[in-house]
Design a protein around this motif. Structure first.
Motif: not given
Length: 319
Positions: A73, A271, A277-279, A282, A285-286
């Motif tokens: 990543q 997930y 995890q792609t941006q 992220k 999820l945030q």
């Protein structure tokens, strides 16, 4: 170890097939096998168990995946910066229909304003089908309403309790009562979701345990159509409370208080633990964690302890 070998290793892990990984990466299957053999020889371990056409990670393979995912990543982010190009933004979400209608309009409003290059694909299906798709890397995230679900392969981002309620029109005589008997409710015409829907199934099981049954006037998957019929005072329904509260007919609807009857399920976002995890993931999820701080009374054991420290995060998400 070469980066291309590690990337090939992760792609095989994702699709669980050498042939499919070769097609996606643009290699011949023999070339891909040579890469993995070279990697296994260098590390002195077997990374995959071959089970017919399917492959599965060995314990050393799982350990390698855990360690190289964050490394690759970082490499991808460095390459994007060095080449002055934005990362490819795509997000595949599996959802049940009611959550999609209730929450995705706000999500898309945020995306359109802040992430115009993000491409989202939504798959609508039952929780069991969606979670199987998560296991086979056909979706990046799964957002469902169900009983608490657990699997060692999944990471649960949050779990939030949602009430499942009986709802009627404001014009219904039942709307004027502070509390109604369950038997009186069941005597009304009903518009319900199909039997496969988990909250509908739970209702049928609950009624059967009390030697009761409900024969609806109509069964249909479209909750918007159901609430249209209810607000016209043509019958009642049984739906998640968030569906009622997010309906354009909410000012014409009344949630009923039924004696000795309470039912709830849990809104959950998952997930896969082995997923790169792609941006886009992220960011989603945030936002989800900010909107859904943990409730210690609702969360179970490890999840409650793990998420409690984040409960001070500021709200303001669109999810």
């Amino acid at each position: 170890m070469e980066l291309r070998e590690l990337k090939s290793f992760l792609k095989i892990m994702e699709v669980e097939s050498f042939s499919w990984a070769a097609k996606e990466l643009g290699y011949s299957q023999s070339a891909l096998s040579v890469q993995i053999h070279s990697l296994e020889t260098e590390l002195g371990v077997r990374l995959f168990d071959r089970l017919g056409k399917q492959v599965a990670l060995t314990p050393p393979g799982k350990e390698l995946a855990r360690r190289v995912l964050p490394i690759l990543q970082e490499v991808e982010e460095v390459e994007n910066v060095m080449h002055n190009r934005p990362p490819v933004e795509a997000l595949r979400i599996g959802m049940i229909e009611s959550l999609c209608k209730a929450h995705m309009p706000q999500v898309m409003d945020y995306v359109c304003r802040n992430l115009p290059d993000l491409h989202i694909t939504i798959t609508i299906d039952s929780p069991s089908v969606l979670l199987d798709a998560l296991n086979h890397n056909k979706v990046d995230l799964v957002y469902v309403l169900d009983k608490p679900l657990y699997d060692v392969k999944w990471e649960k981002v949050f779990q939030k309790r949602e009430n499942i309620v009986f709802v009627c029109s404001l014009d219904s005589p039942l709307a004027r009562k502070k509390e109604v008997e369950l038997e009186e409710v069941l005597r009304q015409p009903f518009f319900l979701t199909e039997k496969a829907d988990n909250y509908r199934l739970s209702l049928d099981q609950h009624l059967a345990a009390r030697q009761l049954a409900l024969n609806p006037l109509l069964e249909v998957s479209d909750t918007g159509f159901i609430l249209d019929m209810v607000q016209r005072n043509l019958g009642l329904s049984f739906l998640p409370q968030y569906v009622v509260e997010n309906s354009p007919y909410r000012d014409r609807l009344q949630i009923l208080r039924v004696k000795k009857f309470r039912m709830h399920m849990y809104r959950q976002l998952f997930y896969h633990k082995d997923k790169w995890q792609t941006q886009a993931m992220k960011v989603f999820l945030q936002l989800a964690v900010k909107e859904n701080p943990p409730d210690p009374e609702e969360m179970d054991g490890e999840i409650s302890r793990k998420r409690r420290k984040d409960s001070c995060m500021d709200p303001g998400s669109v999810i």
